[in-house]
Write a protein that holds these residues in place. Sequence first.
Motif, PDB file in Angstrom:
ATOM      1  N   GLU A  97      40.379  32.291  49.588  1.00 51.25           N
ATOM      2  CA  GLU A  97      39.126  33.004  49.368  1.00 51.25           C
ATOM      3  C   GLU A  97      39.343  34.456  48.960  1.00 51.25           C
ATOM      4  O   GLU A  97      40.325  35.091  49.358  1.00 51.25           O
ATOM      5  CB  GLU A  97      38.292  32.967  50.654  1.00 51.25           C
ATOM      6  CG  GLU A  97      38.995  33.566  51.866  1.00 51.25           C
ATOM      7  CD  GLU A  97      38.175  33.459  53.143  1.00 51.25           C
ATOM      8  OE1 GLU A  97      36.948  33.301  53.036  1.00 51.25           O
ATOM      9  OE2 GLU A  97      38.776  33.539  54.231  1.00 51.25           O
ATOM     10  N   ARG A  99      38.436  38.376  49.095  1.00 52.79           N
ATOM     11  CA  ARG A  99      37.972  39.299  50.118  1.00 52.79           C
ATOM     12  C   ARG A  99      38.077  40.738  49.627  1.00 52.79           C
ATOM     13  O   ARG A  99      38.600  40.996  48.541  1.00 52.79           O
ATOM     14  CB  ARG A  99      38.812  39.147  51.394  1.00 52.79           C
ATOM     15  CG  ARG A  99      38.616  37.857  52.183  1.00 52.79           C
ATOM     16  CD  ARG A  99      39.427  37.927  53.461  1.00 52.79           C
ATOM     17  NE  ARG A  99      39.109  36.892  54.426  1.00 52.79           N
ATOM     18  CZ  ARG A  99      39.432  36.974  55.711  1.00 52.79           C
ATOM     19  NH1 ARG A  99      40.077  38.043  56.179  1.00 52.79           N
ATOM     20  NH2 ARG A  99      39.128  35.993  56.545  1.00 52.79           N
ATOM     21  N   HIS A 101      39.081  44.729  51.215  1.00 49.95           N
ATOM     22  CA  HIS A 101      39.529  45.584  52.318  1.00 49.95           C
ATOM     23  C   HIS A 101      39.178  47.032  52.020  1.00 49.95           C
ATOM     24  O   HIS A 101      39.392  47.521  50.910  1.00 49.95           O
ATOM     25  CB  HIS A 101      41.042  45.486  52.509  1.00 49.95           C
ATOM     26  CG  HIS A 101      41.596  46.574  53.395  1.00 49.95           C
ATOM     27  ND1 HIS A 101      41.497  46.530  54.772  1.00 49.95           N
ATOM     28  CD2 HIS A 101      42.207  47.754  53.086  1.00 49.95           C
ATOM     29  CE1 HIS A 101      42.036  47.625  55.273  1.00 49.95           C
ATOM     30  NE2 HIS A 101      42.479  48.372  54.287  1.00 49.95           N
ATOM     31  N   HIS A 109      40.546  44.848  46.537  1.00 46.51           N
ATOM     32  CA  HIS A 109      40.207  43.441  46.659  1.00 46.51           C
ATOM     33  C   HIS A 109      41.499  42.680  46.951  1.00 46.51           C
ATOM     34  O   HIS A 109      42.593  43.100  46.557  1.00 46.51           O
ATOM     35  CB  HIS A 109      39.587  42.918  45.374  1.00 46.51           C
ATOM     36  CG  HIS A 109      38.249  43.523  45.048  1.00 46.51           C
ATOM     37  ND1 HIS A 109      37.142  43.356  45.854  1.00 46.51           N
ATOM     38  CD2 HIS A 109      37.853  44.296  43.998  1.00 46.51           C
ATOM     39  CE1 HIS A 109      36.117  43.996  45.330  1.00 46.51           C
ATOM     40  NE2 HIS A 109      36.521  44.579  44.208  1.00 46.51           N
TER      41      HIS A 109
END
Length: 361
Positions: A97, A99, A101, A109
Motif C-alpha cells: 500500500e 503511504r 510519512h 511518500h
Amino acid sequence: MNDDFATAMRRALGKTCANDPVSATAIIQEALARQTGTAPSAPDRSDTVAMRSGDPFASLLRDGCKPCSGGGLMQGLQLPSRPAGKEIEVPEGAHYESRHHGGPAGSRHYTLYTPTDRPAGFAGIVLMLHGCTQSPDDFARGTRMNEAAEIAGYIVAYPEQARAHNIQSCWNWFRPEDQARDQGEPGILAELVRDLMAEFDLPEGRAFVAGLSAGGAMAAIMAQAYPDIFAAAGVHSGLPAGAASDVISAFAAMQGNSVSRTPQGTIPMIVFHGMADTTVSPVNGDRLIAGSGIETQHNGNGRTWSRFITHDGSELWRVAQAGHAWFGGDPAGSYTDPFGPDASAEMIRFFEKIAEGESSR
C-alpha cells in the motif's frame, strides 16, 4: 582529490556554463587519464547528443552549472527509463500500500509491503532505497524483494524520492546537508523507520537498510549515521558514506577517484558490485568492506563471482562481467540483471544471520 584534478573539474564546469560540453568532456577525460595513467580518448564532436544522454560524463555536462538543484551530478547514477511493468501482486493476506510519512525532518511518500501474518510476529523491517529515475513499484518489481521478504517474514518500506527534491529522483548522497544524523534526508528516513518499528512493535536490532546506486550510497550513509537503529546494511552498486561533499568530488568518486577515508561505521554490511560497472567504479565496493577475511570463488546462473567475508561477518560479492544492475532481478523492473547471485535473497539471508546473532546476546 589532488589540486590539479579539482582545477580541471572547475574548468569543465566553466566550459559547460559556456555551452561547450564537448570541450568540457575533453577536459574531464584528460584529467581522469592523468589520474589513472591512461591515454584519453578524443571526444567525437559530431555525436554530442549521444554524449549528453548515455555516459557518466553526461551528469556533469547537463546540469553542472546548477549543482544545488541536485539534478546534474546525479545523472551519472541514472537508471534506464522505468518500464511499464505489470501491477505488483502479493499473496493473499499480504498488503502492498501507498503511504505518507511526515515529521520534524520532513516528509516523503512511501510504499509498504506487509507479509502474511506470522504467529510470532514479523521478523523485522527492511528500508529499501531506490536508484535514480526509479519508483517504489519499479524497485520492488525489479529486485523481487517482496518475494524474499515474504518467505522470511520481513516488512519492506520503499520511500520515494520526489522530483521536487531531486530532478532525477535520486537520493542526494553527495550533499553535506544530506549526510548527517538527524537532518536532511537521513533524518526523514530514520523517522520513518522509527515510526514503523513502533507501529508493528518490532524490537531493537530488527531494522535493516539497503539500496541500489544512489540509494546504495544513501544506505551507506544511514548505516554510518544510525548504528542504533540499523543492525546491518546492504549496498548494491553504491558508494561509501563521505565519498563526496559536492558535485565535483561526487563525479570523481563515481569514477573511483575519491580520497575520502571516512570510517564506515560499526554495523555489518553486505555489498554487491559488478566488476564491469562503468557508472560507479567497482573500487567503491572494496572501500565499503575493509579488514581481513576469507575469499571464496563461486559460479551459477550464468555468472561467476567471489565472496569475501570479513572477521566481523561483513560480505563483499564481486560479480565478474556484470554491470550496474541488481543481480538476480526481474527484467520487468529497470536496471536489473537476471543472472548471477540473487542479491535480494542473499541480503535477507544476511540480515537474518545478524538478527539471530543480536537476539542471542
